[in-house]
Scaffold this active site. Structure first.
Site, PDB file in Angstrom:
ATOM      1  N   ASP A  18      -1.379 -12.596   4.815  1.00  0.00           N
ATOM      2  CA  ASP A  18      -2.300 -13.368   5.641  1.00  0.00           C
ATOM      3  C   ASP A  18      -3.680 -13.366   4.980  1.00  0.00           C
ATOM      4  O   ASP A  18      -4.333 -14.402   4.813  1.00  0.00           O
ATOM      5  CB  ASP A  18      -2.358 -12.699   7.030  1.00  0.00           C
ATOM      6  CG  ASP A  18      -3.000 -13.576   8.091  1.00  0.00           C
ATOM      7  OD1 ASP A  18      -3.429 -14.689   7.756  1.00  0.00           O
ATOM      8  OD2 ASP A  18      -3.085 -13.119   9.241  1.00  0.00           O
ATOM      9  N   LYS A  48       0.866  -1.186   0.000  1.00  0.00           N
ATOM     10  CA  LYS A  48       0.000   0.000   0.000  1.00  0.00           C
ATOM     11  C   LYS A  48       0.903   1.237   0.000  1.00  0.00           C
ATOM     12  O   LYS A  48       0.937   2.000   0.958  1.00  0.00           O
ATOM     13  CB  LYS A  48      -0.914  -0.028   1.231  1.00  0.00           C
ATOM     14  CG  LYS A  48      -1.995  -1.084   1.175  1.00  0.00           C
ATOM     15  CD  LYS A  48      -3.191  -0.671   0.338  1.00  0.00           C
ATOM     16  CE  LYS A  48      -4.019   0.390   1.040  1.00  0.00           C
ATOM     17  NZ  LYS A  48      -5.115   0.868   0.163  1.00  0.00           N
TER      18      LYS A  48
END
Ligand code: NAD
Length: 369
Positions: free
Chosen positions: A250, A193
């Site tokens: 994850d 990000k």
């Protein structure tokens, strides 16, 4: 003849049942291929708590560090739910990951033709899907300092976690992704990000620099992690290898896993740094847990564990040919209609854990003639 040391840690619940089938395939490889394994077994998780009072003994830890590869079943179950956090069965697994310094978690998401209808996505979106998510496993926001919950007074509290990465941490996991891509579809998509996080910007720059310096032959793209989450369900086949940090990995790896629709089919590998001889510490385990709801009934699907051993053949022992054989045997058995309960569909033949193992061994025999 090559001889490798394997440590098997079947663990709890369905772990021992599915690992029994893995043991049969290991023995088959010893008999039918020029592969010799020295296999030892140990306890991890709840069964180790019962036997030693700790979820992983120092002796077993030392064995894991010395082995060429560790094969784990699953840990945990309701029997140990009340145990304190540091003594939980999962603490055994965390200790293994930490002391073996397993920083790269490999989670393939493969849709077998015979199971294309098990996905909740349209068959044309997932048919032939074969992607690999490489998740950084030992850094990032799950481990960064400072962390904690502080009391600011007046009934107000503040929770803090820190996303932190260094260049070596980023580049060693990116290197694993580039090396993998070279043996697959030769494409890496790096996800972060960078638009809102400095650690994401650094991730992007370090992956780009490593690519320019050492991996120009591999096609590299970058995608914001939220966009990747959307693209994974819109058009997952655009990806080959995805590399990303601990937190995004994850989430994205669970999302990718579910594209395949069946938890009993999903293997994983966790790799450490290569030593001078090129050998990496490595742990292979199915993605699923100990499934206490079906344990002891010989109905669990052993394929996730068998494919995890396949990953060991490929990544620890450089025996792609044998890994391909095992993949093909699984595919053929599924094509023939054999199904454990979790992947059962109308018109197929329902079978037990051990009969699935029998069928795969028979298929392996057929494949090598
Ligand atoms: P789970 O993966 O054990 O089970 C989820 C569901 O999938 C259950 O209905 C189970 O029957 C089914 N399932 C799982 N594996 C299967 C297989 N091979 N064949 C057929 N069906 C299968 O997850 P859970 O129920 O959330 O957790 C159960 C226990 O496992 C808990 O104690 C949890 O902490 C532990 N756990 C361990 C690991 C691990 O060892 N790596 C991972 C996840 C959960």
């Amino acid at each position: 003849m090559a001889a490798y040391s394997l440590l098997m840690l079947p663990g709890d619940g369905i772990g021992p049942e599915v690992m029994r089938q893995v043991r049969r395939v290991i023995d088959w490889m010893g008999r039918r291929r020029d592969l010799e394994f020295t296999v030892s077994e140990g306890l991890v998780g709840g069964c180790a708590i019962d036997a030693y009072g700790v979820p992983l003994s120092d002796e077993t830890m030392a064995q894991a560090l010395a082995a060429d590869a560790v094969l784990l079943g699953a840990v945990g179950g309701p029997k140990w739910d009340g145990v304190s956090f540091d003594k939980r069965p999962e603490a055994g697994l965390l200790r293994l990951r930490k002391e073996m310094e397993l920083f790269a978690n490999l989670r393939p998401a493969v849709v077998f033709d015979a199971l294309v209808d098990a996905s909740t996505l349209k068959p044309e979106v997932v048919r032939g899907l074969d992607i690999m998510i490489v998740r950084e496993l030992t850094g990032g926001v799950y481990f960064g300092e400072p962390r904690g919950i502080e009391d600011l007074g007046n009934g107000i509290r503040r929770g803090v976690n820190t996303q932190v990465y260094t260049t070596p941490e980023i580049q060693r996991v990116a290197r694993v992704a580039f090396e993998l891509a070279r043996k697959r579809g030769n494409k890496v998509c790096s996800c972060e990000k960078r638009n809102v996080m400095e650690s994401g910007l650094l991730w992007n720059q370090d992956v780009t620099a490593l690519h320019a310096a050492e991996y120009k032959d591999v096609e590299l793209s970058h995608m914001l992690a939220d966009a990747a989450a959307m693209q994974l369900v819109r058009n997952p086949k655009q990806f080959d290898v995805i590399v990303t940090d601990n937190l995004f990995g994850d989430i994205l790896s669970d999302e990718a896993a579910m594209l395949t629709g069946s938890i009993g089919m999903l293997p994983s590998a966790s790799l450490g740094a290569a030593d001078a001889s090129g050998r990496r510490k490595a742990l292979y385990e199915p993605v699923h847990g100990s499934a206490p709801d079906i344990a002891g009934r010989d109905i669990a699907n052993p394929i996730a564990s068998l494919l995890s051993f396949g990953m060991a053949l490929r990544y620890s022992f450089d025996r792609g040919e044998e890994a391909d054989l095992l993949d093909r045997a699984v595919q053929n058995v599924l094509k023939g209609g054999m199904r454990t309960a979790d992947i059962m569909s109308p018109g197929m033949a329902r079978c037990s854990t051990s009969v699935m193992g029998d069928s795969i061994l028979r298929e392996l025999d057929k494949l090598v003639g």
